[in-house]
Design a protein around this motif. Structure first.
Motif, PDB file in Angstrom:
ATOM      1  N   GLU A 179      -3.046  -3.598   4.585  1.00  0.00           N
ATOM      2  CA  GLU A 179      -1.425  -3.240   4.410  1.00  0.00           C
ATOM      3  C   GLU A 179      -1.051  -2.819   2.999  1.00  0.00           C
ATOM      4  OE1 GLU A 179       0.367  -6.947   7.326  1.00  0.00           O
ATOM      5  OE2 GLU A 179       0.117  -7.464   5.011  1.00  0.00           O
ATOM      6  N   VAL A 180      -0.033  -2.157   2.841  1.00  0.00           N
ATOM      7  CA  VAL A 180       0.519  -1.849   1.508  1.00  0.00           C
ATOM      8  C   VAL A 180       1.918  -2.513   1.067  1.00  0.00           C
ATOM      9  CG1 VAL A 180      -0.828   0.194   1.288  1.00  0.00           C
ATOM     10  CG2 VAL A 180       1.319   0.371   2.395  1.00  0.00           C
ATOM     11  N   THR A 181       2.053  -2.836  -0.082  1.00  0.00           N
ATOM     12  CA  THR A 181       3.147  -3.205  -0.526  1.00  0.00           C
ATOM     13  C   THR A 181       3.898  -2.171  -1.538  1.00  0.00           C
ATOM     14  OG1 THR A 181       2.633  -5.492  -0.777  1.00  0.00           O
ATOM     15  CG2 THR A 181       4.606  -5.031  -1.802  1.00  0.00           C
ATOM     16  N   ILE A 182       5.204  -1.904  -0.902  1.00  0.00           N
ATOM     17  CA  ILE A 182       5.969  -0.954  -1.790  1.00  0.00           C
ATOM     18  C   ILE A 182       7.201  -1.417  -2.149  1.00  0.00           C
ATOM     19  CG2 ILE A 182       7.210   1.258  -1.260  1.00  0.00           C
ATOM     20  CD1 ILE A 182       5.529   2.039   1.258  1.00  0.00           C
ATOM     21  N   ARG A 183       7.391  -1.252  -3.547  1.00  0.00           N
ATOM     22  CA  ARG A 183       8.706  -1.758  -4.141  1.00  0.00           C
ATOM     23  C   ARG A 183       9.473  -0.764  -4.584  1.00  0.00           C
ATOM     24  NH1 ARG A 183       8.609  -6.033  -8.055  1.00  0.00           N
ATOM     25  NH2 ARG A 183      10.567  -5.532  -8.651  1.00  0.00           N
ATOM     26  N   VAL A 190       6.627  -4.212   2.996  1.00  0.00           N
ATOM     27  CA  VAL A 190       5.054  -4.378   3.345  1.00  0.00           C
ATOM     28  C   VAL A 190       4.787  -3.801   4.783  1.00  0.00           C
ATOM     29  CG1 VAL A 190       3.089  -5.942   3.657  1.00  0.00           C
ATOM     30  CG2 VAL A 190       5.258  -6.525   2.132  1.00  0.00           C
ATOM     31  N   MET A 191       3.991  -2.889   4.763  1.00  0.00           N
ATOM     32  CA  MET A 191       3.504  -2.254   6.037  1.00  0.00           C
ATOM     33  C   MET A 191       2.189  -2.167   6.463  1.00  0.00           C
ATOM     34  SD  MET A 191       4.688   1.829   5.769  1.00  0.00           S
ATOM     35  CE  MET A 191       6.211   1.121   5.139  1.00  0.00           C
ATOM     36  N   PRO A 192       1.472  -2.116   7.483  1.00  0.00           N
ATOM     37  CA  PRO A 192      -0.049  -1.599   7.661  1.00  0.00           C
ATOM     38  C   PRO A 192      -0.145  -0.415   7.060  1.00  0.00           C
ATOM     39  CG  PRO A 192       1.220  -2.340   9.771  1.00  0.00           C
ATOM     40  CD  PRO A 192       2.264  -2.216   8.892  1.00  0.00           C
ATOM     41  N   LEU A 193      -1.292  -0.098   6.238  1.00  0.00           N
ATOM     42  CA  LEU A 193      -1.492   1.222   5.661  1.00  0.00           C
ATOM     43  C   LEU A 193      -1.481   2.460   6.816  1.00  0.00           C
ATOM     44  CD1 LEU A 193      -2.366   2.979   3.163  1.00  0.00           C
ATOM     45  CD2 LEU A 193      -4.809   2.224   4.005  1.00  0.00           C
ATOM     46  N   GLU A 194      -2.000   2.143   7.985  1.00  0.00           N
ATOM     47  CA  GLU A 194      -1.857   3.038   9.166  1.00  0.00           C
ATOM     48  C   GLU A 194      -0.711   3.669   9.406  1.00  0.00           C
ATOM     49  OE1 GLU A 194      -3.361   0.888  12.550  1.00  0.00           O
ATOM     50  OE2 GLU A 194      -3.190   2.366  13.708  1.00  0.00           O
ATOM     51  N   GLN A 195       0.663   2.725   8.867  1.00  0.00           N
ATOM     52  CA  GLN A 195       1.763   3.323   9.354  1.00  0.00           C
ATOM     53  C   GLN A 195       2.411   3.959   7.916  1.00  0.00           C
ATOM     54  OE1 GLN A 195       4.569   0.104  10.761  1.00  0.00           O
ATOM     55  NE2 GLN A 195       2.710  -0.289  12.559  1.00  0.00           N
ATOM     56  N   PHE A 196       1.825   3.867   6.968  1.00  0.00           N
ATOM     57  CA  PHE A 196       2.039   4.478   5.455  1.00  0.00           C
ATOM     58  C   PHE A 196       2.145   5.908   5.441  1.00  0.00           C
ATOM     59  CE2 PHE A 196       0.465   5.862   1.286  1.00  0.00           C
ATOM     60  CZ  PHE A 196       2.130   5.467   0.512  1.00  0.00           C
ATOM     61  N   PHE A 197       1.242   6.693   6.288  1.00  0.00           N
ATOM     62  CA  PHE A 197       0.854   7.756   6.242  1.00  0.00           C
ATOM     63  C   PHE A 197       1.576   8.752   7.374  1.00  0.00           C
ATOM     64  CE2 PHE A 197      -2.954   6.084   4.501  1.00  0.00           C
ATOM     65  CZ  PHE A 197      -3.069   6.742   3.136  1.00  0.00           C
ATOM     66  N   ASP A 214      11.962   6.869  -5.174  1.00  0.00           N
ATOM     67  CA  ASP A 214      12.316   5.825  -5.936  1.00  0.00           C
ATOM     68  C   ASP A 214      11.651   4.804  -5.497  1.00  0.00           C
ATOM     69  OD1 ASP A 214      13.683   5.377  -3.740  1.00  0.00           O
ATOM     70  OD2 ASP A 214      15.700   4.552  -4.611  1.00  0.00           O
ATOM     71  N   GLU A 215      10.318   4.843  -5.195  1.00  0.00           N
ATOM     72  CA  GLU A 215       9.494   3.913  -4.355  1.00  0.00           C
ATOM     73  C   GLU A 215       8.123   3.789  -5.185  1.00  0.00           C
ATOM     74  OE1 GLU A 215      10.888   1.918  -0.201  1.00  0.00           O
ATOM     75  OE2 GLU A 215       9.750   4.089  -0.316  1.00  0.00           O
ATOM     76  N   ILE A 216       7.745   2.548  -5.455  1.00  0.00           N
ATOM     77  CA  ILE A 216       6.270   2.513  -5.975  1.00  0.00           C
ATOM     78  C   ILE A 216       5.204   1.826  -5.115  1.00  0.00           C
ATOM     79  CG2 ILE A 216       4.882   1.794  -8.097  1.00  0.00           C
ATOM     80  CD1 ILE A 216       7.430   2.046  -9.632  1.00  0.00           C
ATOM     81  N   LEU A 217       3.954   2.156  -4.820  1.00  0.00           N
ATOM     82  CA  LEU A 217       3.199   1.263  -4.181  1.00  0.00           C
ATOM     83  C   LEU A 217       2.696   0.379  -5.150  1.00  0.00           C
ATOM     84  CD1 LEU A 217       0.233   3.195  -1.786  1.00  0.00           C
ATOM     85  CD2 LEU A 217      -0.023   1.063  -3.185  1.00  0.00           C
TER      86      LEU A 217
END
Ligand SMILES: Cc1cc2nc3c(=O)[nH]c(=O)nc-3n(C[C@H](O)[C@H](O)[C@H](O)COP(=O)(O)OP(=O)(O)OC[C@H]3O[C@@H](n4cnc5c(N)ncnc54)[C@H](O)[C@@H]3O)c2cc1C
Length: 332
Positions: A179-183, A190-197, A214-217
Motif C-alpha cells: 500500500e502507499v501513503t499519500i499526503r 492510503v491505497m493499494p499500490l495497484e490502484q495508484f497507477f 499538491d500531493e507527496i508519496l
C-alpha cells in the motif's frame, strides 16, 4: 537547462505549501525532487521546464526503513533502492522486492534513486524522451509507437498511449500487496499500490498515477506476507548484460499449504503502461499443485489478451517463458 529556484523545506507541511493545488494546474511549473535521477534527465532534455523544485531530501523521517513487530515492512519514500536491496529483512522475507531492487540500473543509480522517485518516474519510451517528438504523452494527438518503432512498447493495456511502466520495484511491490501513503494539503490517503497507477485510457493520458499536483508519496507499506507462508520472486529480462530497463519482467507471490497453492499474485512488468496484475492467471494456480501443467496454463492465460504492435510480438513468448520460469523457481 532553464534556470529554476530550489526550495528546501524541512517539514512535509512546508513542502506541501510550496506545491500548486489542482489536478494539472501548473503541475509542471513546480516539481518535487528526491534523488533527481529521472527529473534532472527530463529537465536537461527540455521535456519539462519547471520554475521551482521542491527538495524532499531535507525532510527528516522519510528515509527510514523498518520491519515492524508483526513482520510488516515500512519504507519511507526517500529510502534509496540500495538501502532496500541491502536490508537484511527485505532479503530474507520479501525476496521478490530484494531481487527487484538488485535488478535496478547500476550501483550508482541504486545509491541515488529513491523508492518514491522510482515509483513516480516518467516513461522511457523514446518518442516521449525525444525533445522534438510531441507525442500524446506530451500533449500531442498520437502515440508514434503505434505506427512507428514499437519494440519496447506495450502489448497489454495500451492505447491511446503504448508506454510501458519502467519501474522494477512496482511489479514486485504489487505482487507483495503493498500500500502507499499519500499526503496532501487536505490530509492523508492510503491505497493499494495497484490502484495508484492509471492506464492511459483512464484518468489523464499525460500522467501515470493518481497523484495530484499538491500531493507527496510518503511511505510504502508491505504487509507481513512472509509470516503467512508466502514465497515470492522477481525475474527480469533485459536486452543488455549491463544496466537496462526490463523488456519484460514477472513478479510472483505464492502461498501454499500441503503442496497446494492457496493464494497467488502474478504481476507483469515491461509489457503494459502499469504493473499488470493478471487475476485470471492467478486463478489457474490456486487450488492446484504447483506443477508444470499449472504454470503453463497460467502463462497462456496471462498473455491471452496481448495485442502486440508491429515490432514487439516477441514479448508474448518471452513473458510466457518468464512466468513459467518464475513459477518453477517457486515450485522447486
Ligand atoms: C541510466 C538509468 C537506468 C535506469 N535503470 C532502471 C532500471 O533498470 N529499473 C528501474 O526500475 N529504474 C531504472 N532507472 C530509473 C531510476 O531508478 C529512477 O530514475 C530513480 O529511482 C528515480 O528516483 P529519484 O529519487 O532519483 O527520483 P527523482 O528524479 O527525484 O523524481 C522522479 C519523479 O518522481 C517525482 N517524485 C519523486 N519523489 C516523489 C515523492 N515522494 N512523491 C511524489 N513524487 C515524487 C518527481 O517529481 C519526478 O517526477 C534508471 C535510470 C537511469 C538514469
Amino acid at each position: 537547462m532553464k534556470t529554476f529556484e530550489l526550495v528546501n523545506p524541512t517539514t512535509l507541511e512546508q513542502a506541501l505549501e510550496a506545491l500548486p493545488a489542482g489536478r494539472d494546474a501548473k503541475r509542471d511549473s513546480v516539481k518535487l525532487i528526491a534523488g533527481g535521477q529521472d527529473l534532472l534527465g527530463e529537465m536537461k532534455e527540455h521535456l519539462i521546464e519547471p520554475d521551482q523544485l521542491v527538495n524532499l531530501k531535507r525532510i527528516p523521517g522519510l528515509d527510514a526503513i523498518e520491519l515492524d513487530g508483526g513482520g510488516a515492512l515500512n519504507i519511507g519514500a526517500l529510502v534509496t533502492i540500495a538501502q532496500l536491496e541491502e536490508h537484511a529483512g527485505v532479503r530474507e522475507k520479501f525476496k521478490a522486492l530484494h531481487e527487484a531492487a538488485a535488478s535496478v540500473g547500476s550501483v550508482q543509480i541504486r545509491n541515488v534513486g529513491t523508492v518514491g522517485g522510482n515509483l513516480c518516474q516518467r516513461p522511457r519510451c523514446w518518442y516521449y524522451r525525444h525533445e522534438q517528438a510531441v507525442c500524446i504523452k506530451k500533449g500531442g494527438s498520437e502515440c508514434f509507437s503505434y505506427a512507428g518503432m514499437s519494440k519496447y512498447n506495450a502489448i497489454l493495456g495500451g492505447g491511446p498511449s503504448y508506454i510501458v511502466h519502467p519501474s522494477d520495484l512496482a511489479p514486485a511491490l504489487v505482487a507483495l500487496g503493498a500500500e502507499v501513503t499519500i499526503r496532501g494539503k487536505r490530509g492523508e490517503r492510503v491505497m493499494p499500490l495497484e490502484q495508484f497507477f492509471t492506464l492511459p485510457s483512464e484518468g489523464s493520458v499525460l500522467r501515470e498515477n493518481v497523484l495530484q499536483s499538491d500531493e507527496i508519496l510518503t511511505r510504502v507499506h508491505v504487509p507481513a506476507l512472509a509470516g503467512a507462508g508466502w514465497r515470492s520472486t522477481y525475474i527480469k529480462f533485459k536486452e543488455r548484460g549491463s544496466f537496462d530497463f526490463a523488456l519484460a519482467s514477472v513478479a510472483v507471490g505464492l502461498a501454499s499449504s500441503a503442496g497446494v497453492v492457496s493464494a497467488a499474485r502474478l504481476v507483469l512488468g515491461g509489457v503494459a503502461p502499469i504493473p499488470w496484475r493478471v487475476p485470471a492467471a492467478e486463478g489457474k494456480l490456486v487450488g492446484r499443485k504447483s506443477e508444470a501443467a499449472a504454470w503453463k496454463e497460467a502463462a497462456e492465460t496471462a498473455l491471452r489478451r496481448a495485442e502486440p504492435l508491429s515490432d514487439n510480438e516477441y514479448k508474448v513468448a518471452l513473458t510466457k517463458n518468464l512466468i513459467e520460469r518464475a513459477l518453477a523457481q517457486l515450485g522447486a
